[in-house]
Design a protein around this motif. Structure first.
Motif, PDB file in Angstrom:
ATOM      1  N   VAL A 210      20.362 120.899  -4.095  1.00 23.52           N
ATOM      2  CA  VAL A 210      19.755 121.235  -5.384  1.00 23.52           C
ATOM      3  C   VAL A 210      19.900 120.076  -6.367  1.00 23.52           C
ATOM      4  O   VAL A 210      19.102 119.935  -7.283  1.00 23.52           O
ATOM      5  CB  VAL A 210      20.338 122.534  -5.983  1.00 23.52           C
ATOM      6  CG1 VAL A 210      20.043 123.718  -5.094  1.00 23.52           C
ATOM      7  CG2 VAL A 210      21.825 122.413  -6.251  1.00 23.52           C
ATOM      8  N   LEU A 211      20.920 119.225  -6.150  1.00 28.96           N
ATOM      9  CA  LEU A 211      21.135 118.066  -7.013  1.00 28.96           C
ATOM     10  C   LEU A 211      20.267 116.878  -6.612  1.00 28.96           C
ATOM     11  O   LEU A 211      20.020 115.988  -7.425  1.00 28.96           O
ATOM     12  CB  LEU A 211      22.614 117.653  -6.983  1.00 28.96           C
ATOM     13  CG  LEU A 211      23.611 118.728  -7.403  1.00 28.96           C
ATOM     14  CD1 LEU A 211      25.035 118.260  -7.136  1.00 28.96           C
ATOM     15  CD2 LEU A 211      23.420 119.087  -8.865  1.00 28.96           C
ATOM     16  N   SER A 212      19.856 116.868  -5.355  1.00 27.00           N
ATOM     17  CA  SER A 212      19.017 115.779  -4.841  1.00 27.00           C
ATOM     18  C   SER A 212      18.034 116.342  -3.805  1.00 27.00           C
ATOM     19  O   SER A 212      18.156 116.075  -2.610  1.00 27.00           O
ATOM     20  CB  SER A 212      19.903 114.697  -4.223  1.00 27.00           C
ATOM     21  OG  SER A 212      19.114 113.609  -3.813  1.00 27.00           O
ATOM     22  N   PRO A 213      17.070 117.123  -4.269  1.00 32.96           N
ATOM     23  CA  PRO A 213      16.180 117.835  -3.339  1.00 32.96           C
ATOM     24  C   PRO A 213      15.258 116.936  -2.519  1.00 32.96           C
ATOM     25  O   PRO A 213      14.758 117.368  -1.472  1.00 32.96           O
ATOM     26  CB  PRO A 213      15.375 118.758  -4.251  1.00 32.96           C
ATOM     27  CG  PRO A 213      15.421 118.109  -5.598  1.00 32.96           C
ATOM     28  CD  PRO A 213      16.756 117.414  -5.667  1.00 32.96           C
ATOM     29  N   LEU A 214      15.027 115.729  -2.944  1.00 35.76           N
ATOM     30  CA  LEU A 214      14.168 114.820  -2.182  1.00 35.76           C
ATOM     31  C   LEU A 214      14.946 114.022  -1.151  1.00 35.76           C
ATOM     32  O   LEU A 214      14.354 113.478  -0.220  1.00 35.76           O
ATOM     33  CB  LEU A 214      13.433 113.859  -3.124  1.00 35.76           C
ATOM     34  CG  LEU A 214      12.483 114.504  -4.125  1.00 35.76           C
ATOM     35  CD1 LEU A 214      11.875 113.434  -5.026  1.00 35.76           C
ATOM     36  CD2 LEU A 214      11.406 115.303  -3.417  1.00 35.76           C
ATOM     37  N   HIS A 215      16.269 113.930  -1.309  1.00 34.50           N
ATOM     38  CA  HIS A 215      17.049 113.057  -0.442  1.00 34.50           C
ATOM     39  C   HIS A 215      18.002 113.790   0.502  1.00 34.50           C
ATOM     40  O   HIS A 215      18.026 113.486   1.694  1.00 34.50           O
ATOM     41  CB  HIS A 215      17.832 112.053  -1.289  1.00 34.50           C
ATOM     42  CG  HIS A 215      16.958 111.111  -2.030  1.00 34.50           C
ATOM     43  ND1 HIS A 215      16.557 111.327  -3.321  1.00 34.50           N
ATOM     44  CD2 HIS A 215      16.381 109.958  -1.648  1.00 34.50           C
ATOM     45  CE1 HIS A 215      15.767 110.343  -3.706  1.00 34.50           C
ATOM     46  NE2 HIS A 215      15.645 109.495  -2.715  1.00 34.50           N
ATOM     47  N   ASN A 216      18.812 114.690  -0.009  1.00 39.28           N
ATOM     48  CA  ASN A 216      19.814 115.329   0.843  1.00 39.28           C
ATOM     49  C   ASN A 216      19.223 116.010   2.076  1.00 39.28           C
ATOM     50  O   ASN A 216      19.766 115.840   3.167  1.00 39.28           O
ATOM     51  CB  ASN A 216      20.674 116.300   0.041  1.00 39.28           C
ATOM     52  CG  ASN A 216      21.808 115.613  -0.692  1.00 39.28           C
ATOM     53  OD1 ASN A 216      21.716 114.432  -1.032  1.00 39.28           O
ATOM     54  ND2 ASN A 216      22.871 116.336  -0.948  1.00 39.28           N
ATOM     55  N   PRO A 217      18.126 116.774   1.957  1.00 31.10           N
ATOM     56  CA  PRO A 217      17.574 117.378   3.174  1.00 31.10           C
ATOM     57  C   PRO A 217      17.162 116.334   4.218  1.00 31.10           C
ATOM     58  O   PRO A 217      17.400 116.520   5.413  1.00 31.10           O
ATOM     59  CB  PRO A 217      16.365 118.170   2.664  1.00 31.10           C
ATOM     60  CG  PRO A 217      16.717 118.497   1.250  1.00 31.10           C
ATOM     61  CD  PRO A 217      17.446 117.274   0.748  1.00 31.10           C
ATOM     62  N   ALA A 218      16.603 115.226   3.778  1.00 28.59           N
ATOM     63  CA  ALA A 218      16.221 114.158   4.706  1.00 28.59           C
ATOM     64  C   ALA A 218      17.463 113.490   5.296  1.00 28.59           C
ATOM     65  O   ALA A 218      17.494 113.167   6.486  1.00 28.59           O
ATOM     66  CB  ALA A 218      15.345 113.127   3.997  1.00 28.59           C
ATOM     67  N   ASN A 219      18.493 113.300   4.473  1.00 29.69           N
ATOM     68  CA  ASN A 219      19.748 112.732   4.982  1.00 29.69           C
ATOM     69  C   ASN A 219      20.325 113.624   6.074  1.00 29.69           C
ATOM     70  O   ASN A 219      20.824 113.133   7.088  1.00 29.69           O
ATOM     71  CB  ASN A 219      20.771 112.573   3.860  1.00 29.69           C
ATOM     72  CG  ASN A 219      20.322 111.662   2.725  1.00 29.69           C
ATOM     73  OD1 ASN A 219      20.803 111.808   1.616  1.00 29.69           O
ATOM     74  ND2 ASN A 219      19.418 110.727   2.972  1.00 29.69           N
ATOM     75  N   LEU A 220      20.241 114.933   5.900  1.00 29.62           N
ATOM     76  CA  LEU A 220      20.718 115.881   6.913  1.00 29.62           C
ATOM     77  C   LEU A 220      19.892 115.802   8.197  1.00 29.62           C
ATOM     78  O   LEU A 220      20.429 115.955   9.292  1.00 29.62           O
ATOM     79  CB  LEU A 220      20.712 117.305   6.353  1.00 29.62           C
ATOM     80  CG  LEU A 220      21.806 117.588   5.323  1.00 29.62           C
ATOM     81  CD1 LEU A 220      21.535 118.903   4.603  1.00 29.62           C
ATOM     82  CD2 LEU A 220      23.176 117.596   5.983  1.00 29.62           C
ATOM     83  N   LEU A 221      18.587 115.541   8.061  1.00 29.80           N
ATOM     84  CA  LEU A 221      17.760 115.347   9.259  1.00 29.80           C
ATOM     85  C   LEU A 221      18.276 114.173  10.079  1.00 29.80           C
ATOM     86  O   LEU A 221      18.321 114.228  11.310  1.00 29.80           O
ATOM     87  CB  LEU A 221      16.294 115.113   8.870  1.00 29.80           C
ATOM     88  CG  LEU A 221      15.507 116.304   8.363  1.00 29.80           C
ATOM     89  CD1 LEU A 221      14.136 115.860   7.859  1.00 29.80           C
ATOM     90  CD2 LEU A 221      15.370 117.371   9.437  1.00 29.80           C
ATOM     91  N   GLY A 222      18.662 113.104   9.403  1.00 33.52           N
ATOM     92  CA  GLY A 222      19.209 111.942  10.093  1.00 33.52           C
ATOM     93  C   GLY A 222      20.527 112.245  10.785  1.00 33.52           C
ATOM     94  O   GLY A 222      20.760 111.833  11.920  1.00 33.52           O
ATOM     95  N   ILE A 223      21.387 113.000  10.106  1.00 35.57           N
ATOM     96  CA  ILE A 223      22.672 113.369  10.703  1.00 35.57           C
ATOM     97  C   ILE A 223      22.447 114.210  11.953  1.00 35.57           C
ATOM     98  O   ILE A 223      23.038 113.971  13.000  1.00 35.57           O
ATOM     99  CB  ILE A 223      23.542 114.114   9.659  1.00 35.57           C
ATOM    100  CG1 ILE A 223      23.988 113.147   8.571  1.00 35.57           C
ATOM    101  CG2 ILE A 223      24.743 114.787  10.345  1.00 35.57           C
ATOM    102  CD1 ILE A 223      24.613 113.809   7.350  1.00 35.57           C
ATOM    103  N   LYS A 224      21.564 115.197  11.848  1.00 39.01           N
ATOM    104  CA  LYS A 224      21.274 116.060  13.005  1.00 39.01           C
ATOM    105  C   LYS A 224      20.632 115.282  14.129  1.00 39.01           C
ATOM    106  O   LYS A 224      20.917 115.524  15.304  1.00 39.01           O
ATOM    107  CB  LYS A 224      20.394 117.230  12.557  1.00 39.01           C
ATOM    108  CG  LYS A 224      21.119 118.214  11.695  1.00 39.01           C
ATOM    109  CD  LYS A 224      20.221 119.342  11.246  1.00 39.01           C
ATOM    110  CE  LYS A 224      20.986 120.287  10.318  1.00 39.01           C
ATOM    111  NZ  LYS A 224      20.146 121.376   9.840  1.00 39.01           N
TER     112      LYS A 224
END
Length: 138
Positions: free
Chosen positions: A118-132
């Motif tokens: 919620v603090l970085s809606p454009l970045h954190n979800p994409a960062n999680l895609l990379g981790i997964k």
């Protein structure tokens, strides 16, 4: 020890492979247009050798597979196998008040990064895609 550093965006993955014994860059590159027609991949090695290919990259796991294949390729790779890599680092934009420095990624950390989306809606979800993706491929 060699460290693979990943910066996953919503439609790209940027990476560097660093030899930490002397802090030298071995290779860097990126996958662009992930999930979009007309994808491309490029890697530049420390010796100046470049490898480029136009290829559709359907998801982040396919992008990480391209990274692994390029780093270990007998003609344009810089390592013989992924076993030479001692750690993978991920750039995550926002850890809120939960994280103020580097942490080992666990399921609890993944959940906390999701909460901070919620603090970085454009970045954190994409960062999680990379981790997964790294977890799935490696």
């Amino acid at each position: 020890m060699k460290v693979l550093v990943i910066n996953a965006g919503s439609s790209s993955i940027k990476y560097q492979l660093i030899d930490m014994t002397n802090e030298t860059l071995l290779a860097k590159g990126q996958c662009d247009r992930i999930g979009i027609d007309g994808g491309n991949f490029k890697q530049k090695n420390a010796n100046g050798t470049e490898y480029k290919v136009e290829v559709d990259i359907p998801d982040h796991a396919a992008g990480i597979k391209l990274v692994v294949d390029a780093l270990t390729d007998k003609d344009h790779g810089v390592i013989e196998s992924m076993s030479e890599i001692g750690a993978v680092g991920h750039r995550v934009v926002h850890g809120g008040e939960k994280f103020s420095g580097s942490v080992v990624i666990t399921e609890d950390v993944i959940e906390a990064v999701k909460e901070c989306s919620v603090l970085s809606p454009l970045h954190n979800p994409a960062n999680l895609l990379g981790i997964k993706a790294v977890t799935a491929v490696l």
